[in-house]
Design a protein around this motif. Structure first.
Motif, PDB file in Angstrom:
ATOM      1  N   LEU A  77       0.859  -1.232  -0.221  1.00  0.00           N
ATOM      2  CA  LEU A  77      -0.019  -0.008   0.074  1.00  0.00           C
ATOM      3  C   LEU A  77       0.829   1.381  -0.012  1.00  0.00           C
ATOM      4  O   LEU A  77       0.603   2.194  -0.867  1.00  0.00           O
ATOM      5  CB  LEU A  77      -0.880   0.043   1.140  1.00  0.00           C
ATOM      6  CG  LEU A  77      -1.617   1.244   1.360  1.00  0.00           C
ATOM      7  CD1 LEU A  77      -2.792   1.378   0.234  1.00  0.00           C
ATOM      8  CD2 LEU A  77      -2.359   1.391   2.898  1.00  0.00           C
ATOM      9  N   LEU A  78       1.905   1.333   0.794  1.00  0.00           N
ATOM     10  CA  LEU A  78       2.505   2.383   0.821  1.00  0.00           C
ATOM     11  C   LEU A  78       3.321   2.605  -0.561  1.00  0.00           C
ATOM     12  O   LEU A  78       3.384   3.880  -0.976  1.00  0.00           O
ATOM     13  CB  LEU A  78       4.092   2.208   1.929  1.00  0.00           C
ATOM     14  CG  LEU A  78       3.529   2.017   3.360  1.00  0.00           C
ATOM     15  CD1 LEU A  78       4.452   1.570   4.267  1.00  0.00           C
ATOM     16  CD2 LEU A  78       2.758   3.279   4.101  1.00  0.00           C
ATOM     17  N   PHE A  79       3.753   1.585  -1.160  1.00  0.00           N
ATOM     18  CA  PHE A  79       4.431   2.019  -2.343  1.00  0.00           C
ATOM     19  C   PHE A  79       3.526   2.434  -3.507  1.00  0.00           C
ATOM     20  O   PHE A  79       3.807   3.182  -4.324  1.00  0.00           O
ATOM     21  CB  PHE A  79       5.322   0.517  -2.768  1.00  0.00           C
ATOM     22  CG  PHE A  79       6.660   0.591  -2.299  1.00  0.00           C
ATOM     23  CD1 PHE A  79       7.708   1.247  -3.310  1.00  0.00           C
ATOM     24  CD2 PHE A  79       6.698  -0.254  -1.342  1.00  0.00           C
ATOM     25  CE1 PHE A  79       9.138   1.112  -2.280  1.00  0.00           C
ATOM     26  CE2 PHE A  79       8.103  -0.263  -0.816  1.00  0.00           C
ATOM     27  CZ  PHE A  79       9.215   0.168  -1.360  1.00  0.00           C
ATOM     28  N   SER A  80       2.300   1.661  -3.488  1.00  0.00           N
ATOM     29  CA  SER A  80       1.402   2.083  -4.505  1.00  0.00           C
ATOM     30  C   SER A  80       0.830   3.438  -4.217  1.00  0.00           C
ATOM     31  O   SER A  80       0.668   4.131  -5.256  1.00  0.00           O
ATOM     32  CB  SER A  80       0.074   0.981  -4.256  1.00  0.00           C
ATOM     33  OG  SER A  80      -0.957   1.355  -4.967  1.00  0.00           O
ATOM     34  N   ASN A  81       0.703   3.716  -2.977  1.00  0.00           N
ATOM     35  CA  ASN A  81       0.202   5.210  -2.732  1.00  0.00           C
ATOM     36  C   ASN A  81       1.574   6.267  -3.150  1.00  0.00           C
ATOM     37  O   ASN A  81       1.025   7.322  -3.594  1.00  0.00           O
ATOM     38  CB  ASN A  81      -0.091   5.560  -1.205  1.00  0.00           C
ATOM     39  CG  ASN A  81      -1.391   4.823  -0.852  1.00  0.00           C
ATOM     40  OD1 ASN A  81      -2.159   4.455  -1.885  1.00  0.00           O
ATOM     41  ND2 ASN A  81      -1.844   5.016   0.403  1.00  0.00           N
ATOM     42  N   TYR A  82       2.608   6.045  -3.113  1.00  0.00           N
ATOM     43  CA  TYR A  82       3.764   6.709  -3.396  1.00  0.00           C
ATOM     44  C   TYR A  82       3.824   6.917  -5.020  1.00  0.00           C
ATOM     45  O   TYR A  82       3.975   8.204  -5.498  1.00  0.00           O
ATOM     46  CB  TYR A  82       5.017   6.260  -2.919  1.00  0.00           C
ATOM     47  CG  TYR A  82       6.282   6.923  -3.562  1.00  0.00           C
ATOM     48  CD1 TYR A  82       6.677   8.038  -2.995  1.00  0.00           C
ATOM     49  CD2 TYR A  82       6.949   6.230  -4.552  1.00  0.00           C
ATOM     50  CE1 TYR A  82       7.867   8.615  -3.710  1.00  0.00           C
ATOM     51  CE2 TYR A  82       8.030   6.977  -5.231  1.00  0.00           C
ATOM     52  CZ  TYR A  82       8.479   8.083  -4.704  1.00  0.00           C
ATOM     53  OH  TYR A  82       9.403   8.822  -5.237  1.00  0.00           O
ATOM     54  N   LEU A  83       3.668   5.826  -5.700  1.00  0.00           N
ATOM     55  CA  LEU A  83       3.450   5.991  -7.181  1.00  0.00           C
ATOM     56  C   LEU A  83       2.418   6.729  -7.483  1.00  0.00           C
ATOM     57  O   LEU A  83       2.580   7.209  -8.694  1.00  0.00           O
ATOM     58  CB  LEU A  83       3.515   4.444  -7.547  1.00  0.00           C
ATOM     59  CG  LEU A  83       4.770   3.693  -7.537  1.00  0.00           C
ATOM     60  CD1 LEU A  83       4.408   2.313  -7.967  1.00  0.00           C
ATOM     61  CD2 LEU A  83       5.967   4.378  -8.212  1.00  0.00           C
ATOM     62  N   GLU A  84       1.338   6.636  -6.797  1.00  0.00           N
ATOM     63  CA  GLU A  84       0.035   7.426  -7.252  1.00  0.00           C
ATOM     64  C   GLU A  84       0.302   8.800  -6.764  1.00  0.00           C
ATOM     65  O   GLU A  84      -0.711   9.757  -6.859  1.00  0.00           O
ATOM     66  CB  GLU A  84      -1.149   6.576  -6.715  1.00  0.00           C
ATOM     67  CG  GLU A  84      -1.424   5.336  -7.345  1.00  0.00           C
ATOM     68  CD  GLU A  84      -2.796   4.977  -6.641  1.00  0.00           C
ATOM     69  OE1 GLU A  84      -3.791   5.666  -6.052  1.00  0.00           O
ATOM     70  OE2 GLU A  84      -2.988   3.632  -6.771  1.00  0.00           O
ATOM     71  N   GLY A  85       0.852   9.356  -5.921  1.00  0.00           N
ATOM     72  CA  GLY A  85       1.377  10.574  -5.575  1.00  0.00           C
ATOM     73  C   GLY A  85       0.687  11.130  -4.273  1.00  0.00           C
ATOM     74  O   GLY A  85       0.512  11.999  -3.889  1.00  0.00           O
ATOM     75  N   ILE A  86       0.215   9.855  -3.688  1.00  0.00           N
ATOM     76  CA  ILE A  86      -0.541  10.279  -2.304  1.00  0.00           C
ATOM     77  C   ILE A  86       0.552  10.426  -1.119  1.00  0.00           C
ATOM     78  O   ILE A  86       1.670   9.656  -1.277  1.00  0.00           O
ATOM     79  CB  ILE A  86      -1.304   8.967  -1.815  1.00  0.00           C
ATOM     80  CG1 ILE A  86      -2.526   8.905  -3.038  1.00  0.00           C
ATOM     81  CG2 ILE A  86      -2.048   9.395  -0.524  1.00  0.00           C
ATOM     82  CD1 ILE A  86      -3.377   7.589  -2.796  1.00  0.00           C
TER      83      ILE A  86
END
Length: 117
Positions: A77-86
């Motif tokens: 989740l952390l990496f996914s949110n990072y890639l989405e700019g969250i």
């Protein structure tokens, strides 16, 4: 200032010079030690090692790491949110609001800190 044990008096030119030299040696030794530690850590990483046995998302088994699926979901989740700019702050707020905790049961923070991670 007078250093009794070393016999240095900073009011004299010789004392000031000696104190400056000793401080330079101490600074260079500290710098050298820092470089050696950094080199050792980088070498360990290059060989696939780690600098810790406590890596979030993994569990140390005594001879290697295994994926801790509960924590791995949070890491994904952390990496996914990072890639989405969250932002990390929004991710931490979401994790805390949804009942997720750090390995020790503390809160998550966007700054990378936590309550006794």
């Amino acid at each position: 200032m007078r250093f009794e044990r070393e016999g240095i008096d900073t009011l004299t030119a010789d004392g000031e010079l000696l104190l400056t030299l000793l401080a330079s040696f101490a600074q260079e030794e500290s710098h050298s030690l820092s470089q050696n530690v950094t080199w050792a850590i980088r070498r360990r990483f290059a060989k696939g090692g780690t600098n810790s046995f406590w890596i979030y998302g993994y569990t140390w088994t005594g001879c290697g790491f295994t994926v801790n699926e509960d924590e791995a979901d949070i890491v994904r989740l952390l990496f996914s949110n990072y890639l989405e700019g969250i932002s990390p702050e929004k991710t931490a707020t979401w994790l805390n609001a949804n009942g997720y905790h750090s390995r020790s049961g503390g809160k998550f923070y966007g700054s990378g800190s936590c309550d006794a991670c």
